[in-house]
Design an enzyme around this catalytic site. Structure first.
Site, PDB file in Angstrom:
ATOM      1  N   CYS A 119       0.835  -1.203   0.000  1.00 28.23           N
ATOM      2  CA  CYS A 119       0.000   0.000   0.000  1.00 28.23           C
ATOM      3  C   CYS A 119       0.872   1.257   0.000  1.00 28.23           C
ATOM      4  O   CYS A 119       0.682   2.163  -0.808  1.00 28.23           O
ATOM      5  CB  CYS A 119      -0.930  -0.032   1.213  1.00 28.23           C
ATOM      6  SG  CYS A 119      -2.183   1.258   1.226  1.00 28.23           S
ATOM      7  N   CYS A 120       1.874   1.304   0.922  1.00 26.81           N
ATOM      8  CA  CYS A 120       2.790   2.447   0.951  1.00 26.81           C
ATOM      9  C   CYS A 120       3.563   2.560  -0.360  1.00 26.81           C
ATOM     10  O   CYS A 120       3.862   3.664  -0.813  1.00 26.81           O
ATOM     11  CB  CYS A 120       3.790   2.306   2.110  1.00 26.81           C
ATOM     12  SG  CYS A 120       3.130   2.674   3.741  1.00 26.81           S
ATOM     13  N   CYS A 201      -1.179   8.295   7.555  1.00 25.68           N
ATOM     14  CA  CYS A 201      -2.509   8.023   7.011  1.00 25.68           C
ATOM     15  C   CYS A 201      -3.486   7.679   8.144  1.00 25.68           C
ATOM     16  O   CYS A 201      -3.097   7.088   9.160  1.00 25.68           O
ATOM     17  CB  CYS A 201      -2.442   6.851   6.044  1.00 25.68           C
ATOM     18  SG  CYS A 201      -1.488   7.195   4.565  1.00 25.68           S
ATOM     19  N   CYS A 204      -3.656   4.034   9.548  1.00 27.79           N
ATOM     20  CA  CYS A 204      -2.403   3.506  10.108  1.00 27.79           C
ATOM     21  C   CYS A 204      -1.814   4.396  11.195  1.00 27.79           C
ATOM     22  O   CYS A 204      -0.643   4.247  11.553  1.00 27.79           O
ATOM     23  CB  CYS A 204      -1.378   3.312   8.990  1.00 27.79           C
ATOM     24  SG  CYS A 204      -1.920   2.163   7.705  1.00 27.79           S
ATOM     25  N   CYS A 227       7.590   4.387   6.032  1.00 21.96           N
ATOM     26  CA  CYS A 227       6.681   4.188   4.916  1.00 21.96           C
ATOM     27  C   CYS A 227       7.389   3.694   3.675  1.00 21.96           C
ATOM     28  O   CYS A 227       6.752   3.250   2.731  1.00 21.96           O
ATOM     29  CB  CYS A 227       5.972   5.493   4.594  1.00 21.96           C
ATOM     30  SG  CYS A 227       7.105   6.805   4.179  1.00 21.96           S
TER      31      CYS A 227
HETATM   32  S1  SF4 Z   1       0.407   4.432   5.792  1.00 19.96           S
HETATM   33 FE1  SF4 Z   1      -1.224   2.865   5.650  1.00 19.96          FE
HETATM   34  S2  SF4 Z   1      -2.870   3.724   4.353  1.00 19.96           S
HETATM   35 FE2  SF4 Z   1      -1.018   5.006   4.115  1.00 19.96          FE
HETATM   36  S3  SF4 Z   1      -0.053   4.257   2.293  1.00 19.96           S
HETATM   37 FE3  SF4 Z   1       0.907   3.177   4.027  1.00 19.96          FE
HETATM   38  S4  SF4 Z   1      -0.288   1.284   4.418  1.00 19.96           S
HETATM   39 FE4  SF4 Z   1      -1.469   2.634   3.005  1.00 19.96          FE
END
Ligand code: SF4
Length: 243
Positions: A119-120, A201, A204, A227
């Site tokens: 995701c990151c 985010c 998270c 991240c």
């Molecule tokens: S901090 Fe969480 S929601 Fe944001 S990009 Fe990374 S995994 Fe995704």
């Protein structure tokens, strides 16, 4: 991109500016030909306003790259607009994954629940790499007191294969950051007062109790601490590495 060995350029720059204050490092960094094209990367998080204010003083037209993961707190988006306007920053660029990338990687917005690295990666690292491809150096707000590999942080460091990172606040203590914000009457991120000393985010980031590490609310319950927008040897760093 500039020619020359990254390590030796970083060494020369560190020698040249070793005894300078943070704002002088920033002022020289945006004009020193050895740096080339420079941008500030800012999360508009809890402490970001310090560097943003310094940029507004020395180079308000400097490109500021803000990564909108499309999973941020609404308060962060409001704060980004408020701070940019109040400080007179004229080139804030909002960086985000394309609609096609979101549809391909995370169509229902749940990827963060089972693969935070992926995701990151597509929400932060890939868009940032794309945005930084036009720059020779980027400015970060990292500091030695944050621990891990940051304890040896220098003002200038190589980011192979082609870029330099500039860390004007490398030698600052936590109290220096707070003092600067008070002395310059800078607006605080509204979530700091609600128990969020480090803000990422929304899915998270959780509040932090008194006495806890300020970053303990980030990816709470997992071993993830960064991240992935920092690089070692030209490769994205994941997991516990904190370069
Ligand atoms: S901090 Fe969480 S929601 Fe944001 S990009 Fe990374 S995994 Fe995704």
């Amino acid at each position: 991109m500039l020619d020359g060995n990254l390590d030796s350029r970083a060494e020369r720059l560190n020698g040249r500016y070793r005894h300078h204050a943070a704002i002088d490092v920033l002022r020289r960094a945006v004009s020193d030909p050895e740096l080339g094209r420079v941008a500030l990367v800012s999360s508009f998080g809890a402490e970001s306003v310090v560097l943003l204010h310094m940029v507004s003083v020395v180079a308000p037209g400097l490109p500021v790259l803000f990564i909108d993961t499309q999973m941020l707190f609404p308060e962060t988006l409001d704060y980004q607009r408020e701070v940019s306007a109040r400080l007179g920053l004229t080139d804030v660029r909002v960086i985000r994954a394309s609609e096609a990338e979101v549809a391909r990687h995370d169509p229902d917005g749940t990827l963060h629940r089972f693969d935070t690295d992926a995701c990151c990666d597509f929400r932060k690292t890939v868009p940032l790499e794309r945005a930084l491809s036009g720059f020779d150096a980027w400015i970060t707000g990292r500091k030695r007191f944050q621990g891990g590999q940051r304890t040896e942080l220098e003002f200038f460091e190589p980011e192979p294969p082609l870029r330099l990172r500039v860390n004007p606040l490398a030698h600052w203590r936590a109290s220096d950051v707070q003092d600067y914000m008070i002395e310059n009457n800078l607006p605080r991120h509204p979530l700091v007062a609600k128990g969020y000393p480090s803000i990422g985010c929304a899915p998270c980031t959780s509040p932090v109790k008194p006495g806890e590490d300020p970053r303990s609310g980030r990816w709470r319950g997992s071993d993830k601490t960064e991240c992935g927008i920092h690089f070692i040897g030209g490769r994205m760093v994941r997991g516990k590495v904190t370069a």
